[in-house]
Design a protein around this motif. Structure first.
Motif, PDB file in Angstrom:
ATOM      1  N   LEU A 282      93.936  21.170  -9.318  1.00 25.63           N
ATOM      2  CA  LEU A 282      93.150  21.194  -8.036  1.00 25.63           C
ATOM      3  C   LEU A 282      92.310  22.178  -7.660  1.00 25.63           C
ATOM      4  N   HIS A 283      91.354  22.190  -7.196  1.00 23.45           N
ATOM      5  CA  HIS A 283      90.459  23.434  -6.802  1.00 23.45           C
ATOM      6  C   HIS A 283      90.015  23.170  -5.378  1.00 23.45           C
ATOM      7  N   VAL A 284      90.393  23.763  -4.511  1.00 27.77           N
ATOM      8  CA  VAL A 284      90.249  24.068  -3.011  1.00 27.77           C
ATOM      9  C   VAL A 284      89.814  24.982  -2.569  1.00 27.77           C
ATOM     10  N   ARG A 285      88.283  25.029  -2.348  1.00 29.61           N
ATOM     11  CA  ARG A 285      87.604  25.862  -2.003  1.00 29.61           C
ATOM     12  C   ARG A 285      87.569  26.071  -0.530  1.00 29.61           C
ATOM     13  N   SER A 286      87.605  27.645  -0.148  1.00 30.52           N
ATOM     14  CA  SER A 286      87.589  28.010   1.100  1.00 30.52           C
ATOM     15  C   SER A 286      86.118  27.801   1.712  1.00 30.52           C
ATOM     16  N   GLU A 287      86.264  27.766   3.077  1.00 31.89           N
ATOM     17  CA  GLU A 287      84.800  27.724   3.882  1.00 31.89           C
ATOM     18  C   GLU A 287      84.272  29.142   3.592  1.00 31.89           C
ATOM     19  N   ASP A 288      85.099  30.340   3.193  1.00 30.59           N
ATOM     20  CA  ASP A 288      84.273  31.406   3.246  1.00 30.59           C
ATOM     21  C   ASP A 288      83.873  31.600   1.568  1.00 30.59           C
ATOM     22  N   PRO A 289      82.498  31.837   1.396  1.00 29.68           N
ATOM     23  CA  PRO A 289      82.267  31.929   0.031  1.00 29.68           C
ATOM     24  C   PRO A 289      82.624  33.098  -0.515  1.00 29.68           C
ATOM     25  N   GLY A 290      83.140  34.046   0.153  1.00 32.54           N
ATOM     26  CA  GLY A 290      83.390  35.278  -0.504  1.00 32.54           C
ATOM     27  C   GLY A 290      85.017  35.536  -0.626  1.00 32.54           C
ATOM     28  N   ALA A 291      85.737  34.272  -0.242  1.00 34.80           N
ATOM     29  CA  ALA A 291      87.110  34.367  -0.612  1.00 34.80           C
ATOM     30  C   ALA A 291      87.437  34.700  -1.892  1.00 34.80           C
ATOM     31  N   LEU A 292      88.863  35.240  -1.895  1.00 30.30           N
ATOM     32  CA  LEU A 292      89.337  35.531  -3.287  1.00 30.30           C
ATOM     33  C   LEU A 292      89.816  34.526  -3.942  1.00 30.30           C
ATOM     34  N   PRO A 293      89.356  33.841  -5.199  1.00 32.22           N
ATOM     35  CA  PRO A 293      90.081  33.010  -5.838  1.00 32.22           C
ATOM     36  C   PRO A 293      91.469  33.252  -6.163  1.00 32.22           C
ATOM     37  N   LEU A 294      92.299  32.207  -6.152  1.00 32.08           N
ATOM     38  CA  LEU A 294      93.667  32.454  -6.198  1.00 32.08           C
ATOM     39  C   LEU A 294      94.528  31.324  -6.905  1.00 32.08           C
ATOM     40  N   VAL A 295      95.154  31.409  -8.085  1.00 24.20           N
ATOM     41  CA  VAL A 295      95.436  30.602  -9.049  1.00 24.20           C
ATOM     42  C   VAL A 295      97.057  30.448  -8.674  1.00 24.20           C
ATOM     43  N   LEU A 296      97.597  29.303  -8.371  1.00 25.83           N
ATOM     44  CA  LEU A 296      99.098  29.118  -8.132  1.00 25.83           C
ATOM     45  C   LEU A 296      99.310  28.312  -9.437  1.00 25.83           C
ATOM     46  N   THR A 297     100.520  28.949  -9.916  1.00 23.01           N
ATOM     47  CA  THR A 297     101.063  28.187 -11.166  1.00 23.01           C
ATOM     48  C   THR A 297     102.708  27.873 -10.798  1.00 23.01           C
ATOM     49  N   HIS A 298     103.041  26.607 -10.974  1.00 20.48           N
ATOM     50  CA  HIS A 298     104.362  26.134 -10.658  1.00 20.48           C
ATOM     51  C   HIS A 298     105.261  26.539 -11.825  1.00 20.48           C
ATOM     52  N   GLY A 299     106.547  25.978 -11.748  1.00 22.12           N
ATOM     53  CA  GLY A 299     107.480  26.221 -12.597  1.00 22.12           C
ATOM     54  C   GLY A 299     108.279  24.776 -13.237  1.00 22.12           C
ATOM     55  N   TYR A 300     109.418  24.965 -13.512  1.00 24.99           N
ATOM     56  CA  TYR A 300     110.145  24.057 -13.912  1.00 24.99           C
ATOM     57  C   TYR A 300     111.405  23.658 -13.164  1.00 24.99           C
ATOM     58  N   PRO A 301     111.782  22.422 -12.798  1.00 23.48           N
ATOM     59  CA  PRO A 301     111.194  21.380 -12.986  1.00 23.48           C
ATOM     60  C   PRO A 301     110.404  20.973 -11.795  1.00 23.48           C
ATOM     61  N   SER A 302     109.220  21.083 -11.759  1.00 22.86           N
ATOM     62  CA  SER A 302     108.448  21.110 -10.536  1.00 22.86           C
ATOM     63  C   SER A 302     107.026  20.286 -10.929  1.00 22.86           C
ATOM     64  N   ALA A 303     105.803  20.899 -10.196  1.00 16.90           N
ATOM     65  CA  ALA A 303     104.814  19.917 -10.519  1.00 16.90           C
ATOM     66  C   ALA A 303     103.743  20.576  -9.440  1.00 16.90           C
ATOM     67  N   PHE A 304     102.496  20.467  -9.732  1.00 19.71           N
ATOM     68  CA  PHE A 304     101.263  21.090  -8.686  1.00 19.71           C
ATOM     69  C   PHE A 304     101.531  20.610  -7.247  1.00 19.71           C
ATOM     70  N   ALA A 305     102.309  19.482  -7.023  1.00 17.40           N
ATOM     71  CA  ALA A 305     102.563  18.969  -5.790  1.00 17.40           C
ATOM     72  C   ALA A 305     103.718  20.060  -4.990  1.00 17.40           C
ATOM     73  N   GLU A 306     104.183  20.786  -5.625  1.00 16.90           N
ATOM     74  CA  GLU A 306     105.173  21.808  -4.830  1.00 16.90           C
ATOM     75  C   GLU A 306     104.299  22.574  -3.936  1.00 16.90           C
ATOM     76  N   PHE A 307     102.885  22.899  -4.269  1.00 19.81           N
ATOM     77  CA  PHE A 307     102.051  23.530  -3.457  1.00 19.81           C
ATOM     78  C   PHE A 307     101.369  23.262  -2.367  1.00 19.81           C
ATOM     79  N   THR A 308     101.612  21.949  -2.062  1.00 27.70           N
ATOM     80  CA  THR A 308     100.673  21.372  -0.967  1.00 27.70           C
ATOM     81  C   THR A 308     100.643  21.954   0.294  1.00 27.70           C
ATOM     82  N   GLN A 309     101.826  22.244   0.824  1.00 29.00           N
ATOM     83  CA  GLN A 309     101.912  22.983   2.136  1.00 29.00           C
ATOM     84  C   GLN A 309     101.624  24.277   2.200  1.00 29.00           C
ATOM     85  N   LEU A 310     101.598  25.085   0.900  1.00 22.24           N
ATOM     86  CA  LEU A 310     101.082  26.304   0.813  1.00 22.24           C
ATOM     87  C   LEU A 310      99.613  26.243   0.852  1.00 22.24           C
ATOM     88  N   ILE A 311      99.142  25.294   0.229  1.00 26.09           N
ATOM     89  CA  ILE A 311      97.685  25.130   0.085  1.00 26.09           C
ATOM     90  C   ILE A 311      97.060  25.098   1.498  1.00 26.09           C
TER      91      ILE A 311
END
Length: 367
Positions: free
Chosen positions: A83-112
Motif C-alpha cells: 500500500l502507498h498512501v500519500r499525505s496531502e502534505d508533500p513534505g511529510a516524512l515517508p513511513l514504512v509499516l511492517t506487519h508480523g506473523y500471523p498477520s497481514a497488511f490489513a492489520e494497519f488499516t485503522q492506524l493508516i
C-alpha cells in the motif's frame, strides 16, 4: 523496476468454496472442563467460523482494502505487494509499516487513518504473505526482506524515511535501519512484556544476566520459562516443519482460522475488530499463503540473518507494560520510550490512536 497498480479481486467461485468448506467442517471432540488449557476451545472457534461463513462480508472488506492505493513490483525475483498512501502534505516524512506473523497488511488499516495526514505511509506485505506470493526460492529471511524494503523505497523516490514494526516486522525494521542508516530517519518498534520475554529466550546468555533474587528479574525469568514450557510449540512447528503444517492450513479454513485466532486471543489485552481479524484470515485463505508465511519463520530460524544493529534514533512503545519491560528490551541510552498499561501484541488493532500518537511524537522530533 515496474510498479503496477493492484486491486484486490477474489473470484466469486473462491468465495463460494470458502463458505462450502466452512459448512462441511469436520469438528473434533473436546474434553469437558479443559477451557483454554489445551488450545482453542471448540465453542469459541465454532462460533467464530459460523460468523465468518454467514455474518462477515468479504466483498465489503475487499472494498475497504481497495480504498487504499495498492501496487506490486518485483524485487530480487520476488513479487512484493504494498500500500502507498500519500499525505496531502508533500513534505511529510515517508513511513514504512511492517506487519508480523500471523498477520497481514490489513492489520494497519485503522492506524493508516490516524497517520495519513502526517506521513506518506508505505505498507508492504512480507514475502510469502497475502499478495506477496508465491515464493519460489529459499532464503527470504528478515535480512533479505530488509534489502527489498530498501530497494522499494528507492524505487518510490524516497531518500529519507522512517520505519515501524512489531513482531517479525520489528526485526525487519531494525535490519533496514542497520543496513540503510544513511537514509533512515529513525526506527520505532512495539512490544509487550510477554513478547519481550519470549524474544529473550533466543538471546544467548540472557538468562545468565538476570538475577533470580531480584523480583523484577525473577518475573522475567518466570515468563521465559513459561514461554518455553507452554507457548514455544506454536513457533517450534513453524521453525521445523512448516510444509507439514501447510497441508492443514491450505486445505481447511477452520484450521487456518484456529491457527491465527488463538494467537490473537492469547496476545491481546484490549478488544479488537472481529471483522478486521477475519479480513486477515481471509487474506491467508484466499492467497493460500499459510504455508509460505510459516516458511518465513523457518528461514529466519535457520539463517539467523539479523543484520547490523541500528545506529539511527530508536523509539519503543511497550503495551501492557510492567517493571520487566525496560530490563528485557534494554533500550539504548536516549531512546524514545513510552509505556502503556493496556494493549499487547497487536496495538495497531487494539489501540491505534495511542500508537499513532507515539509515532507522531517520535518522528515529529526527527522530521
Amino acid at each position: 523496476m515496474d510498479i503496477r497498480p493492484f486491486t484486490v479481486a477474489i473470484p466469486q467461485p473462491d468465495v463460494d468454496d470458502l463458505a462450502d468448506r466452512l459448512a462441511r467442517t469436520r469438528w473434533p471432540d473436546e474434553l469437558p472442563g479443559v477451557g483454554w488449557t489445551r488450545g482453542l476451545p471448540l465453542t469459541f472457534l465454532k462460533e467464530l467460523a459460523a460468523y465468518w461463513a454467514d455474518g462477515y462480508d468479504w466483498r465489503a472488506a475487499e472494498a475497504e482494502l481497495n480504498a487504499y492505493p495498492q501496487f506490486t513490483t518485483e524485487i530480487d525475483g520476488q513479487r512484493i505487494h504494498f500500500l502507498h498512501v500519500r499525505s496531502e502534505d508533500p513534505g511529510a516524512l515517508p513511513l514504512v509499516l511492517t506487519h508480523g506473523y500471523p498477520s497481514a497488511f490489513a492489520e494497519f488499516t485503522q492506524l493508516i487513518e490516524e497517520l495519513r495526514q502526517d506521513f506518506h505511509v508505505v505498507v508492504p506485505s512480507l514475502p510469502g504473505f497475502a499478495f506477496s506470493t508465491p515464493v519460489r526460492e529459499t532464503g527470504w529471511s528478515m535480512g533479505r526482506t530488509a534489502r527489498a524494503w530498501i530497494e522499494l523505497m528507492r524505487r518510490l523516490g524516497y531518500d529519507r524515511y522512517g520505519l515501524h514494526g512489531g513482531d517479525v516486522g520489528a526485526g525487519v525494521a531494525g535490519a533496514v535501519a542497520g543496513l540503510d542508516g544513511e537514509h533512515v530517519a529513525g526506527v520505532h518498534t512495539v512490544t509487550d512484556p510477554y513478547t519481550a520475554a519470549a524474544t529473550a529466550t533466543f538471546i544467548p546468555g540472557m538468562a545468565d544476566r538476570l538475577d533470580p533474587s531480584d523480583p523484577v528479574d525473577r518475573t522475567a525469568l518466570d515468563r521465559m520459562a513459561r514461554f518455553r514450557a507452554e507457548d514455544s510449540g506454536y513457533l517450534a512447528i513453524q521453525n521445523s516443519r512448516p510444509q507439514t503444517m501447510g497441508y492443514l492450513l491450505n486445505d481447511s479454513p477452520a484450521g487456518q482460522l484456529g491457527w491465527i485466532a488463538e494467537s490473537f486471543e492469547r496476545s491481546t489485552d484490549l478488544p479488537y475488530d472481529r471483522d478486521q481479524l477475519l479480513t486477515i484470515v481471509s487474506l491467508y485463505w484466499f492467497t493460500g499463503s499459510g504455508v509460505s508465511a510459516a516458511r518465513f519463520l523457518y528461514e529466519q530460524a535457520h539463517l539467523s540473518d539479523w543484520g547490523e544493529p541500528p545506529t539511527v534514533p530508536q523509539g519503543f512503545s511497550v503495551f501492557g507494560a510492567d517493571s520487566t519491560a525496560r530490563r528485557l528490551v534494554g533500550p539504548p541510552d536516549g531512546a524514545f520510550w513510552t509505556e502503556h498499561e493496556r494493549g499487547m501484541h497487536f496495538p495497531a488493532m487494539e489501540a491505534p490512536q495511542t500508537l499513532a500518537a507515539d509515532l507522531r511524537a517520535f518522528f515529529g522530533e526527527l522530521k
